[in-house]
Write a protein that holds these residues in place. Structure first.
Motif, PDB file in Angstrom:
ATOM      1  N   LEU A  23       0.822  -1.212   0.000  1.00  0.00           N
ATOM      2  CA  LEU A  23       0.000   0.000   0.000  1.00  0.00           C
ATOM      3  C   LEU A  23       0.858   1.265   0.000  1.00  0.00           C
ATOM      4  O   LEU A  23       0.856   2.050   0.929  1.00  0.00           O
ATOM      5  CB  LEU A  23      -0.957   0.000   1.209  1.00  0.00           C
ATOM      6  CG  LEU A  23      -2.103  -0.985   1.116  1.00  0.00           C
ATOM      7  CD1 LEU A  23      -2.961  -0.919   2.375  1.00  0.00           C
ATOM      8  CD2 LEU A  23      -2.948  -0.740  -0.114  1.00  0.00           C
ATOM      9  N   LEU A  28      -2.612   3.767  -4.422  1.00  0.00           N
ATOM     10  CA  LEU A  28      -3.837   4.269  -3.808  1.00  0.00           C
ATOM     11  C   LEU A  28      -4.437   5.358  -4.691  1.00  0.00           C
ATOM     12  O   LEU A  28      -3.770   6.334  -5.026  1.00  0.00           O
ATOM     13  CB  LEU A  28      -3.535   4.855  -2.425  1.00  0.00           C
ATOM     14  CG  LEU A  28      -2.873   3.911  -1.428  1.00  0.00           C
ATOM     15  CD1 LEU A  28      -2.523   4.650  -0.154  1.00  0.00           C
ATOM     16  CD2 LEU A  28      -3.746   2.715  -1.155  1.00  0.00           C
ATOM     17  N   ILE A  30      -6.894   8.377  -4.929  1.00  0.00           N
ATOM     18  CA  ILE A  30      -7.524   9.330  -4.022  1.00  0.00           C
ATOM     19  C   ILE A  30      -8.442  10.237  -4.833  1.00  0.00           C
ATOM     20  O   ILE A  30      -8.023  10.825  -5.835  1.00  0.00           O
ATOM     21  CB  ILE A  30      -6.464  10.174  -3.274  1.00  0.00           C
ATOM     22  CG1 ILE A  30      -5.418   9.275  -2.597  1.00  0.00           C
ATOM     23  CG2 ILE A  30      -7.121  11.125  -2.284  1.00  0.00           C
ATOM     24  CD1 ILE A  30      -5.964   8.335  -1.546  1.00  0.00           C
ATOM     25  N   SER A  31      -9.688  10.379  -4.388  1.00  0.00           N
ATOM     26  CA  SER A  31     -10.647  11.234  -5.094  1.00  0.00           C
ATOM     27  C   SER A  31     -10.336  12.694  -4.805  1.00  0.00           C
ATOM     28  O   SER A  31      -9.591  13.012  -3.872  1.00  0.00           O
ATOM     29  CB  SER A  31     -12.074  10.884  -4.655  1.00  0.00           C
ATOM     30  OG  SER A  31     -12.258  11.204  -3.298  1.00  0.00           O
ATOM     31  N   ARG A  35     -10.664  11.393  -0.334  1.00  0.00           N
ATOM     32  CA  ARG A  35     -11.047  10.066   0.156  1.00  0.00           C
ATOM     33  C   ARG A  35     -10.458   8.974  -0.734  1.00  0.00           C
ATOM     34  O   ARG A  35     -10.258   9.173  -1.930  1.00  0.00           O
ATOM     35  CB  ARG A  35     -12.568   9.943   0.203  1.00  0.00           C
ATOM     36  CG  ARG A  35     -13.201  10.938   1.175  1.00  0.00           C
ATOM     37  CD  ARG A  35     -14.704  10.830   1.185  1.00  0.00           C
ATOM     38  NE  ARG A  35     -15.166   9.540   1.641  1.00  0.00           N
ATOM     39  CZ  ARG A  35     -15.424   9.227   2.908  1.00  0.00           C
ATOM     40  NH1 ARG A  35     -15.251  10.132   3.852  1.00  0.00           N
ATOM     41  NH2 ARG A  35     -15.860   8.023   3.227  1.00  0.00           N
ATOM     42  N   LEU A  36     -10.188   7.830  -0.127  1.00  0.00           N
ATOM     43  CA  LEU A  36      -9.706   6.682  -0.883  1.00  0.00           C
ATOM     44  C   LEU A  36     -10.814   6.206  -1.811  1.00  0.00           C
ATOM     45  O   LEU A  36     -11.929   5.949  -1.382  1.00  0.00           O
ATOM     46  CB  LEU A  36      -9.312   5.550   0.077  1.00  0.00           C
ATOM     47  CG  LEU A  36      -8.780   4.275  -0.566  1.00  0.00           C
ATOM     48  CD1 LEU A  36      -7.457   4.525  -1.268  1.00  0.00           C
ATOM     49  CD2 LEU A  36      -8.622   3.191   0.495  1.00  0.00           C
ATOM     50  N   SER A  37     -10.503   6.112  -3.105  1.00  0.00           N
ATOM     51  CA  SER A  37     -11.520   5.685  -4.059  1.00  0.00           C
ATOM     52  C   SER A  37     -11.173   4.377  -4.757  1.00  0.00           C
ATOM     53  O   SER A  37     -11.999   3.794  -5.439  1.00  0.00           O
ATOM     54  CB  SER A  37     -11.763   6.778  -5.106  1.00  0.00           C
ATOM     55  OG  SER A  37     -10.592   7.038  -5.840  1.00  0.00           O
ATOM     56  N   VAL A  39      -7.864   0.952  -5.069  1.00  0.00           N
ATOM     57  CA  VAL A  39      -6.554   0.389  -4.772  1.00  0.00           C
ATOM     58  C   VAL A  39      -6.087  -0.401  -5.995  1.00  0.00           C
ATOM     59  O   VAL A  39      -6.847  -1.193  -6.555  1.00  0.00           O
ATOM     60  CB  VAL A  39      -6.613  -0.528  -3.528  1.00  0.00           C
ATOM     61  CG1 VAL A  39      -5.257  -1.134  -3.236  1.00  0.00           C
ATOM     62  CG2 VAL A  39      -7.126   0.242  -2.312  1.00  0.00           C
ATOM     63  N   ALA A  56       1.032   2.110   4.831  1.00  0.00           N
ATOM     64  CA  ALA A  56       0.396   3.230   4.128  1.00  0.00           C
ATOM     65  C   ALA A  56       0.349   4.470   5.002  1.00  0.00           C
ATOM     66  O   ALA A  56       0.500   5.599   4.511  1.00  0.00           O
ATOM     67  CB  ALA A  56      -1.010   2.849   3.682  1.00  0.00           C
ATOM     68  N   ARG A  60       2.085   7.873   3.618  1.00  0.00           N
ATOM     69  CA  ARG A  60       1.129   8.875   3.149  1.00  0.00           C
ATOM     70  C   ARG A  60       0.910  10.048   4.098  1.00  0.00           C
ATOM     71  O   ARG A  60       0.626  11.147   3.657  1.00  0.00           O
ATOM     72  CB  ARG A  60      -0.207   8.166   2.903  1.00  0.00           C
ATOM     73  CG  ARG A  60      -1.282   9.018   2.377  1.00  0.00           C
ATOM     74  CD  ARG A  60      -1.453   8.810   0.889  1.00  0.00           C
ATOM     75  NE  ARG A  60      -2.569   9.609   0.441  1.00  0.00           N
ATOM     76  CZ  ARG A  60      -2.471  10.558  -0.456  1.00  0.00           C
ATOM     77  NH1 ARG A  60      -1.340  10.787  -1.054  1.00  0.00           N
ATOM     78  NH2 ARG A  60      -3.511  11.256  -0.804  1.00  0.00           N
TER      79      ARG A  60
END
Length: 124
Positions: A23, A28, A30-31, A35-37, A39, A56, A60
């Motif tokens: 990770l 990853l 990211i939107s 937010r995580l959108s 993987v 992660a 990050r």
């Protein structure tokens, strides 16, 4: 180097879970709202120490955001320290392996090592 970063003396949880195992930020999605959108690169998905996916957090986030993540997932001290040890192992590899072929990836490793060494919650 603190034992927490080397993984010495940190008990294994006694269980393994399904884990992504890689990770890093390039995997990853990211939107725009942060937010995580999604993987990517799930080819290594398999059973492992649940703390491995905590790398992660170190790749990050800065300290305040890592603390928010840690409190929301309920990571205890042993799991958090194992995650840090996994992150160090990965960061060292990134730092030297990609030095010439992929400098941004090497910088990611160096930045992660700096975060680990500066982390107050790993001292002692």
């Amino acid at each position: 180097m603190p034992d927490a970063l080397c993984g010495r003396g940190i008990p294994h949880p006694g269980v393994e879970v399904m884990s992504h195992r890689d990770l890093i930020p390039p995997n990853l999605l990211i939107s725009p709202d942060g937010r995580l959108s999604g993987v990517l690169d799930t080819g290594s998905f398999g059973p492992v120490d649940p703390a491995l996916d905590l790398v992660a957090a170190w790749h990050r986030f800065e300290a305040d955001d890592r603390e928010v993540l840690r409190s929301r997932i309920g990571s205890d001290d042993a799991e958090w320290r194992r995650g840090a040890a996994w992150a160090l192992q990965q960061a060292v590899g990134l730092g030297w392996y990609y030095e010439r072929s992929n400098p941004p990836m090497a910088r990611l490793g160096l930045r992660t090592m700096a975060r680990l060494l500066a982390a107050d919650d790993l001292s002692g």
